[in-house]
Design a protein around this motif. Structure first.
Motif, PDB file in Angstrom:
ATOM      1  N   VAL A  39     -10.800   3.251   0.006  1.00 45.15           N
ATOM      2  CA  VAL A  39      -9.730   3.376   1.009  1.00 45.15           C
ATOM      3  C   VAL A  39     -10.074   4.485   1.998  1.00 45.15           C
ATOM      4  CG1 VAL A  39      -7.326   4.007   1.374  1.00 45.15           C
ATOM      5  CG2 VAL A  39      -7.919   2.419  -0.461  1.00 45.15           C
TER       6      VAL A  39
ATOM      7  N   SER B  44     -18.447  -0.359   0.438  1.00 46.82           N
ATOM      8  CA  SER B  44     -18.117  -1.089  -0.786  1.00 46.82           C
ATOM      9  C   SER B  44     -19.333  -1.235  -1.683  1.00 46.82           C
ATOM     10  CB  SER B  44     -17.522  -2.457  -0.463  1.00 46.82           C
ATOM     11  OG  SER B  44     -18.423  -3.261   0.266  1.00 46.82           O
TER      12      SER B  44
ATOM     13  N   MET C  77      -4.141   0.211   4.172  1.00 45.45           N
ATOM     14  CA  MET C  77      -4.837  -0.212   2.954  1.00 45.45           C
ATOM     15  C   MET C  77      -4.343   0.467   1.683  1.00 45.45           C
ATOM     16  SD  MET C  77      -8.656  -0.324   4.624  1.00 45.45           S
ATOM     17  CE  MET C  77      -8.373   1.184   5.572  1.00 45.45           C
TER      18      MET C  77
ATOM     19  N   TYR D 141      -6.852  -6.731   1.272  1.00 44.82           N
ATOM     20  CA  TYR D 141      -7.546  -5.814   2.169  1.00 44.82           C
ATOM     21  C   TYR D 141      -6.588  -4.879   2.903  1.00 44.82           C
ATOM     22  CZ  TYR D 141     -12.016  -8.185   1.545  1.00 44.82           C
ATOM     23  OH  TYR D 141     -13.174  -8.678   1.009  1.00 44.82           O
ATOM     24  N   GLU D 142      -5.392  -5.362   3.169  1.00 44.40           N
ATOM     25  CA  GLU D 142      -4.456  -4.558   3.959  1.00 44.40           C
ATOM     26  C   GLU D 142      -3.044  -5.069   3.738  1.00 44.40           C
ATOM     27  OE1 GLU D 142      -5.566  -5.162   8.065  1.00 44.40           O
ATOM     28  OE2 GLU D 142      -5.952  -7.293   7.689  1.00 44.40           O
TER      29      GLU D 142
ATOM     30  N   VAL E 278      -5.742  -2.158  -1.300  1.00 42.41           N
ATOM     31  CA  VAL E 278      -7.131  -2.097  -1.763  1.00 42.41           C
ATOM     32  C   VAL E 278      -7.210  -1.452  -3.149  1.00 42.41           C
ATOM     33  CG1 VAL E 278      -9.361  -0.959  -1.337  1.00 42.41           C
ATOM     34  CG2 VAL E 278      -8.159  -2.118   0.540  1.00 42.41           C
ATOM     35  N   ASN E 279      -6.423  -0.409  -3.370  1.00 46.08           N
ATOM     36  CA  ASN E 279      -6.475   0.353  -4.618  1.00 46.08           C
ATOM     37  C   ASN E 279      -5.219   0.156  -5.471  1.00 46.08           C
ATOM     38  OD1 ASN E 279      -4.820   1.685  -2.804  1.00 46.08           O
ATOM     39  ND2 ASN E 279      -5.572   3.737  -3.313  1.00 46.08           N
TER      40      ASN E 279
ATOM     41  N   PHE F 236      -6.137  -8.127  -5.457  1.00 43.98           N
ATOM     42  CA  PHE F 236      -6.638  -7.273  -4.376  1.00 43.98           C
ATOM     43  C   PHE F 236      -6.237  -7.834  -3.015  1.00 43.98           C
ATOM     44  CE2 PHE F 236      -9.705  -6.482  -1.060  1.00 43.98           C
ATOM     45  CZ  PHE F 236     -10.085  -5.161  -1.200  1.00 43.98           C
TER      46      PHE F 236
ATOM     47  N   TRP G 159     -13.061   3.267   4.277  1.00 45.25           N
ATOM     48  CA  TRP G 159     -12.660   2.254   5.252  1.00 45.25           C
ATOM     49  C   TRP G 159     -11.689   2.822   6.286  1.00 45.25           C
ATOM     50  CZ3 TRP G 159     -11.766  -2.663   1.707  1.00 45.25           C
ATOM     51  CH2 TRP G 159     -13.015  -3.160   1.307  1.00 45.25           C
TER      52      TRP G 159
ATOM     53  N   SER H 145      -5.807  -4.340  -8.499  1.00 42.20           N
ATOM     54  CA  SER H 145      -7.188  -4.230  -8.026  1.00 42.20           C
ATOM     55  C   SER H 145      -8.018  -3.415  -9.010  1.00 42.20           C
ATOM     56  CB  SER H 145      -7.229  -3.577  -6.645  1.00 42.20           C
ATOM     57  OG  SER H 145      -6.551  -4.351  -5.691  1.00 42.20           O
TER      58      SER H 145
ATOM     59  N   LEU I  66     -11.966   2.745  -5.983  1.00 42.78           N
ATOM     60  CA  LEU I  66     -11.120   2.096  -4.989  1.00 42.78           C
ATOM     61  C   LEU I  66     -10.391   3.107  -4.105  1.00 42.78           C
ATOM     62  CD1 LEU I  66      -9.816  -0.822  -7.205  1.00 42.78           C
ATOM     63  CD2 LEU I  66     -11.424  -0.992  -5.298  1.00 42.78           C
TER      64      LEU I  66
END
Length: 443
Positions: A430, A407, A237, A228-229, A241-242, A226, A433, A246, A426
């Motif tokens: 995204v 989350s 992301m 974050y960015e 993230v997805n 995973f 976020w 992840s 996930l």
């Protein structure tokens, strides 16, 4: 209130617990605000030396973790004068810096020759810096912490269990080094009779109301890949993230919850985990390192009965752990900033930091943790060192609260409530976020 510090974490806000060492306030007394937990009690004892040396009295405002963020972020946001010093969570640093709640410490550090190079690098980034990876300091690393694991060393060493485990899985029963091994051990102990009692595989974080399931799920997701960015494009992301990795990580976390947790584990965090381990319910226990001194001293599960291990590796060999812990800051609304800075200077001293560790606090000073005698100072010291070397942290953005809310909901709905798929969770995260960062004008 600025949106960055709005508190909609599902925490109770009307009530909070306060423990003040003295009910009598003097002109020079400082009030230090923190969570109500074992390290805070150690800090009260430690701070007696500060009063002896300076004549400045110390008062303490300690609030239970369930109310900690709500109480003190409201205090900061209202420009309150209750706290002269605050030990704030790592995720607060962005909002506290950008909204002017903390005193910037660069000039003070330069004047007093306090160097951030003298502290564990991960704690400087996690607790002190904003923006991250820039030399802008808003706190002194105060309480190192990280998610790791304890296990029932006495159960693992039973010859009959060792024999059965080796025959079934083909490797010696011991502290796991991979998540696959961890799950095998958890499955092996699930609903097993040990010493005449039914036991279960593992206690993990599932709590919905504050930050619990996020801390637990991320502890696994990091080692599965995973991110974050996009490292090359902030706040990009999609596909990170997805990512497929992840998704596999979140699927693993749900499978561990489904197969191997004790009854009633749908809303478990730090306290529930400690209770499960201390009561002899579980073979393994995910929790922050701050719990280890108390568990080590426990007559029923501590001493020779307990072992410690670093958060395991993922399928590709990556190994990370969720950062906990806090830095200590001077509140910009305090009328006693000069005295508060004296406390910061005192707390940064090597001898004070060594005593802090001996009392049950977790020093972040290199001179303490890199001392050749440190690994042997406590049974968990080496695991703490190894864990702090692999930490990652949740978003420390000023809007961390809505990021965390999202989350918490997405992870709990999937892992505990069984709604949708890991990919759905996930993908939804995204979207959530992205909306937060669009509202902030960063996208």
């Amino acid at each position: 209130m600025k949106s960055s510090l709005k508190l909609a974490l599902g925490l109770a806000s009307a009530m909070f617990a306060s423990t003040a060492v003295s009910n009598v306030a003097h002109a020079e007394d400082l009030t230090l605000c923190w969570a109500a937990w074992d390290p805070a009690n150690a800090l009260v004892e430690l701070s007696k030396d500060f009063t002896k040396e300076t004549g400045i009295g110390m008062k303490f405002e300690f609030v239970p973790w369930t109310n900690y963020a709500d109480r003190f972020l409201n205090e900061l946001n209202s420009h309150g004068k209750l706290c002269d010093l605050i030990i704030g969570d790592s995720q607060w640093i962005g909002g506290a810096a950008e909204n002017g709640h903390y005193v910037k410490l660069n000039d003070f550090f330069d004047k007093e020759k306090i160097s951030m190079d003298d502290f564990v690098p991960a704690t400087v980034v996690g607790y002190s810096e904003w923006p991250k990876n820039t030399p802008n300091y808003w706190a002194l690393p105060a309480m190192g912490d990280v998610v790791g694991w304890t296990y029932r060393k006495d159960w693992f060493s039973k010859p009959e269990l060792q024999k059965e485990f080796k025959e079934k899985y083909g490797w010696d029963l011991g502290a796991p080094t991979t998540f696959d091994q961890l799950k095998q051990i958890a499955e092996f102990f699930q609903k097993r009779q040990v010493d005449g009692k039914t036991v279960y595989g593992a206690s993990i974080y599932t709590e919905r109301g504050s930050e619990g399931i996020t801390m637990g799920a991320m502890d696994v997701l990091y080692s599965y890949g995973f991110q974050y960015e996009n490292p090359k494009k902030p706040y990009d992301m999609e596909g990170f993230v997805n990512s497929a990795d992840s998704v596999k990580g979140l699927e693993f976390y749900k499978s561990l919850y489904d197969c191997c947790t004790p009854p009633g584990a749908s809303n478990s965090y730090m306290g529930e985990g400690v209770d499960a381990f201390k009561s002899g319910q579980v073979a393994m226990h995910m929790n922050f390192a701050f719990t280890w001194p108390g568990l080590q001293k426990d007559e029923n599960v501590g001493g020779d009965k307990i072992g410690y291990f670093v958060n395991p590796k993922g399928p590709g060999g990556a190994q990370f752990a969720q950062l906990g812990g806090q830095g200590i800051s001077v509140v910009s609304y305090s009328d006693k900033q000069e005295q508060a800075l004296k406390y910061i200077k005192w707390f940064a001293n090597k001898d004070v930091q060594a005593k802090w560790w001996s009392l049950g606090g977790y020093s972040c000073l290199n001179a303490v943790v890199k001392d050749p005698k440190f690994p042997a100072s406590q049974p968990y010291a080496q695991t703490f060192l190894d864990s702090m070397a692999i930490v990652k942290d949740f978003w420390a953005e000023p809007s961390y609260a809505p990021l965390l809310q999202a989350s918490q909901k997405r992870f709990h709905d999937y892992v505990v409530a069984g709604q949708g798929s890991a990919k759905d969770a996930l993908d939804g995260l995204v979207k959530d976020w992205t909306q937060v960062f669009q509202d902030d004008g960063k996208l």
